[in-house]
Each structure stands twice: as structure tokens, then as C-alpha cells.
Design a protein around this motif. Structure first.
Motif, mmCIF file in Angstrom:
data_model
loop_
_atom_site.group_PDB
_atom_site.id
_atom_site.type_symbol
_atom_site.label_atom_id
_atom_site.label_comp_id
_atom_site.label_asym_id
_atom_site.label_seq_id
_atom_site.Cartn_x
_atom_site.Cartn_y
_atom_site.Cartn_z
ATOM 1 N N ILE A 161 0.842 -1.193 0.000
ATOM 2 C CA ILE A 161 0.000 0.000 0.000
ATOM 3 C C ILE A 161 0.881 1.248 0.000
ATOM 4 O O ILE A 161 1.828 1.350 0.780
ATOM 5 C CB ILE A 161 -0.930 0.028 1.229
ATOM 6 C CG1 ILE A 161 -1.819 -1.210 1.264
ATOM 7 C CG2 ILE A 161 -1.762 1.302 1.248
ATOM 8 C CD1 ILE A 161 -2.770 -1.302 0.097
ATOM 9 N N THR A 162 0.553 2.195 -0.871
ATOM 10 C CA THR A 162 1.288 3.452 -0.922
ATOM 11 C C THR A 162 0.327 4.618 -0.713
ATOM 12 O O THR A 162 -0.678 4.733 -1.392
ATOM 13 C CB THR A 162 2.007 3.631 -2.274
ATOM 14 O OG1 THR A 162 2.954 2.567 -2.444
ATOM 15 C CG2 THR A 162 2.742 4.959 -2.330
ATOM 16 N N ILE A 163 0.658 5.464 0.245
ATOM 17 C CA ILE A 163 -0.146 6.637 0.555
ATOM 18 C C ILE A 163 0.624 7.885 0.135
ATOM 19 O O ILE A 163 1.788 8.051 0.513
ATOM 20 C CB ILE A 163 -0.465 6.724 2.065
ATOM 21 C CG1 ILE A 163 -1.060 5.400 2.571
ATOM 22 C CG2 ILE A 163 -1.403 7.904 2.337
ATOM 23 C CD1 ILE A 163 -2.358 5.014 1.929
ATOM 24 N N ASN A 209 2.873 8.956 -10.461
ATOM 25 C CA ASN A 209 4.160 8.341 -10.811
ATOM 26 C C ASN A 209 4.617 7.308 -9.787
ATOM 27 O O ASN A 209 5.430 6.430 -10.102
ATOM 28 C CB ASN A 209 5.231 9.418 -10.975
ATOM 29 C CG ASN A 209 4.985 10.308 -12.174
ATOM 30 O OD1 ASN A 209 4.274 9.929 -13.110
ATOM 31 N ND2 ASN A 209 5.561 11.502 -12.170
ATOM 32 N N ASN A 210 4.110 7.426 -8.576
ATOM 33 C CA ASN A 210 4.492 6.479 -7.521
ATOM 34 C C ASN A 210 3.402 5.434 -7.266
ATOM 35 O O ASN A 210 3.477 4.695 -6.280
ATOM 36 C CB ASN A 210 4.795 7.239 -6.233
ATOM 37 C CG ASN A 210 6.115 7.975 -6.282
ATOM 38 O OD1 ASN A 210 7.170 7.397 -6.039
ATOM 39 N ND2 ASN A 210 6.067 9.263 -6.603
ATOM 40 N N ASN A 211 2.417 5.381 -8.182
ATOM 41 C CA ASN A 211 1.345 4.381 -8.083
ATOM 42 C C ASN A 211 0.690 4.370 -6.701
ATOM 43 O O ASN A 211 0.476 3.309 -6.094
ATOM 44 C CB ASN A 211 1.898 2.991 -8.403
ATOM 45 C CG ASN A 211 2.414 2.892 -9.821
ATOM 46 O OD1 ASN A 211 1.771 3.352 -10.757
ATOM 47 N ND2 ASN A 211 3.597 2.312 -9.982
ATOM 48 N N SER A 212 0.366 5.555 -6.217
ATOM 49 C CA SER A 212 -0.257 5.670 -4.892
ATOM 50 C C SER A 212 -1.651 5.061 -4.903
ATOM 51 O O SER A 212 -2.335 5.035 -5.928
ATOM 52 C CB SER A 212 -0.333 7.141 -4.479
ATOM 53 O OG SER A 212 0.959 7.716 -4.425
ATOM 54 N N ASP A 213 -2.067 4.584 -3.728
ATOM 55 C CA ASP A 213 -3.390 3.987 -3.574
ATOM 56 C C ASP A 213 -4.392 4.968 -2.972
ATOM 57 O O ASP A 213 -5.591 4.881 -3.249
ATOM 58 C CB ASP A 213 -3.294 2.742 -2.686
ATOM 59 C CG ASP A 213 -2.413 1.676 -3.308
ATOM 60 O OD1 ASP A 213 -2.845 1.051 -4.291
ATOM 61 O OD2 ASP A 213 -1.296 1.476 -2.806
ATOM 62 N N ILE A 244 -7.301 8.158 -8.037
ATOM 63 C CA ILE A 244 -7.444 7.286 -6.873
ATOM 64 C C ILE A 244 -8.301 8.007 -5.831
ATOM 65 O O ILE A 244 -8.525 9.217 -5.933
ATOM 66 C CB ILE A 244 -6.075 6.926 -6.267
ATOM 67 C CG1 ILE A 244 -5.314 8.205 -5.882
ATOM 68 C CG2 ILE A 244 -5.262 6.077 -7.224
ATOM 69 C CD1 ILE A 244 -4.016 7.950 -5.161
ATOM 70 N N PRO A 245 -8.810 7.299 -4.809
ATOM 71 C CA PRO A 245 -9.545 7.976 -3.744
ATOM 72 C C PRO A 245 -8.700 9.088 -3.126
ATOM 73 O O PRO A 245 -7.595 8.839 -2.646
ATOM 74 C CB PRO A 245 -9.821 6.851 -2.744
ATOM 75 C CG PRO A 245 -9.857 5.617 -3.580
ATOM 76 C CD PRO A 245 -8.804 5.828 -4.629
ATOM 77 N N SER A 246 -9.223 10.298 -3.161
ATOM 78 C CA SER A 246 -8.450 11.470 -2.755
ATOM 79 C C SER A 246 -9.302 12.413 -1.923
ATOM 80 O O SER A 246 -10.493 12.579 -2.182
ATOM 81 C CB SER A 246 -7.933 12.222 -3.990
ATOM 82 O OG SER A 246 -7.251 11.365 -4.868
#
Length: 271
Positions: A80-82, A153-157, A226-228
Motif C-alpha cells: 500500500i502506498t499513501i 508516478n508512484n502508483n499511490s493507492d 485514486i480515492p483522494s
């Protein structure tokens, strides 16, 4: 991912989610209480088990097959990336408080505290900035798009932008609010989770979740895939809000609330 097709059921859905979150918090408190009570027993069992495993290590190596639940949780969270966006920065000071404080500094302080908590729990964290220096365009619009690009670019979730509010009309305006993209249900759910956690601190008024109109979009939310959410922690034009957000304890409480909300969002939105 969670999707809802019927708009008329959204209010009932969010109400049920809030009830679910409340039950989950109560269960967590019960679990922690039981865990504390059982620590002496678990410690004794662990010691006995260790002695037994050591005594049989010459014939079998059972320890190779022991998988810690903490290790399993960490392996899941590692994926998971935040993305944490500390609003404004550098030449862009944001709102100015009644005592001369700058929004950019409070945003960054809370963002770094939040990021540290997430990293310590095994979650990958990406910052749009981790200092008071902006390394990209000094154009305000391009600045916002670059924050979104960092997330992509960092494929955040999940993406969270941290801000403070301000009012030129009255110093009596106060409160915390969370903004979301009205065209994304997961973002609305994410905003609901964030708002509920921050409102539970009761340091200021609960202004609820808000969505923007087509005439006034928020770039960091509108262009994210993404959910933001964008959270306004309080009004720097209000003495009490500013004092709380300038304090170390206030920033720590906000960061902890955001951390708890993100953990819940990981469970409810990403799983």
C-alpha cells in the motif's frame, strides 16, 4: 474497490459505514483490553513453546513454519502506498494566521508526523514535499498538477492533501472539513472516514464533508485517479483553531486521527 450505482442509496450507505466504523472502534478497544489482560499468560506460553521448540530443533525445524500475524500484516501493508500532500510551501505560504503563522508550516508539520506513523506501521509513504522547498514550477496551477503527478508516478493507492482554512469575513469562523471529488464514491467514503476521526477530537466545529462544483474544482482532487481528499484542519483566522494547530499536541492529535482514518480506509476501500 467499492462502487455504488444508486445515488439515492448513498446517504444510507454512508450511515451504515459510520455505524460499522463505530462498532469496529469498540471492538478494537475490547481487543486491546483483553490483550493487556492476557499478556502474562501469553508470555508464559511463549516461553514454554520456545523451550519445547529448542529441544526438538535437532530433529525438526518447526520455527521455519511459524508465521507471525504482525509479519503477515506488514507484508500486506507494504504493498500500500499513501501520497501525503502538505499544501502550499516555499514561496506559497498559504493562509496567514492572526498571530502571523503560515499555513504551509502547519501543513508540513502534520504531514511529516502522519507519514512517520504510517511508515512505522509498514505502509509506503510518498510526500509531495517533505521540506519547505518546492522543486518544481513556481506557477500556481502547474504546482498543483505536479502534486498529482507525484502521486500517479508512484502508483499511490490513496491521496490526502493537508491544509488549513482562513476567512476574511469574521474571526468567529472555525471548524474542520474534508473535501472530495463529487464524481467518485470511494473519495466520498474516504472523506467521511477522515472527517469522523478528526471531528471526534472535538477541538473545533465539525463542518462535515464537502464536494466542489463544476465551476470551482480542486485540482488535486479533480485530476487524481485514486480515492483522494483535501482536509482543512481549522481556520487560522480563528484564535482557538490557530492556537490548537500551532501546538505540538494539536498537530500530534491531528496526525494520529488521520493515521487511524487511513488505516480504516485501507481496510474498507482498498481491500
Amino acid at each position: 474497490m467499492i462502487y455504488i450505482k444508486n445515488n439515492t442509496n448513498l446517504t444510507n450507505y454512508l450511515t451504515l459505514k459510520r455505524q460499522k466504523l463505530k462498532r469496529r472502534k469498540n471492538l478494537r478497544k475490547l481487543f486491546i483490553y483483553l490483550l493487556i489482560c492476557c499478556v502474562p499468560i501469553l508470555t508464559f506460553i511463549f516461553k514454554i513453546s520456545s523451550i519445547f521448540l529448542d529441544s526438538t530443533s535437532t530433529s525438526t525445524n518447526n520455527s521455519n513454519y511459524v508465521l507471525s500475524s504482525n509479519s503477515l500484516l506488514r507484508s500486506i501493508e507494504d504493498s500500500i502506498t499513501i501520497c501525503i500532500d502538505a499544501g502550499h510551501g516555499d514561496w506559497d505560504v498559504g493562509a496567514e494566521g492572526i498571530t502571523g503563522s503560515y499555513e504551509k508550516d502547519i501543513n508540513l508539520a502534520v504531514a511529516l508526523k502522519l507519514g512517520e506513523k504510517l511508515e512505522n506501521s509498514g505502509v509506503n509513504v510518498v510526500y509531495t514535499r517533505d521540506s519547505d522547498t518546492l522543486n518544481w514550477s513556481d506557477n500556481a496551477i502547474e504546482n498543483l498538477y505536479e502534486r498529482v503527478n507525484i502521486s500517479k508516478n508512484n502508483n499511490s493507492d490513496l491521496f490526502i492533501s493537508i491544509h488549513c482554512n482562513n476567512s476574511d469575513e469574521s474571526s468567529y469562523y472555525n471548524g474542520v472539513e474534508t473535501w472530495y471529488n463529487p464524481n467518485d464514491y470511494n473519495s466520498e467514503l474516504f472523506a467521511t472516514i477522515i472527517q469522523d476521526e478528526l471531528a471526534s477530537l472535538e477541538y473545533t466545529e465539525d463542518r462535515g464533508i464537502k464536494s466542489y462544483s463544476a465551476d470551482y474544482t480542486l485540482a488535486v482532487l479533480e485530476h487524481n485517479i485514486i480515492p483522494s481528499v483535501l482536509v482543512e484542519l481549522g481556520f487560522l483566522s480563528n484564535y482557538y483553531d490557530e492556537a490548537f494547530l500551532l501546538s505540538e499536541s494539536g498537530q500530534e492529535l491531528c496526525a494520529t486521527a488521520l493515521y487511524n482514518a487511513i488505516q480504516t480506509a485501507i481496510e474498507d476501500i482498498l481491500n
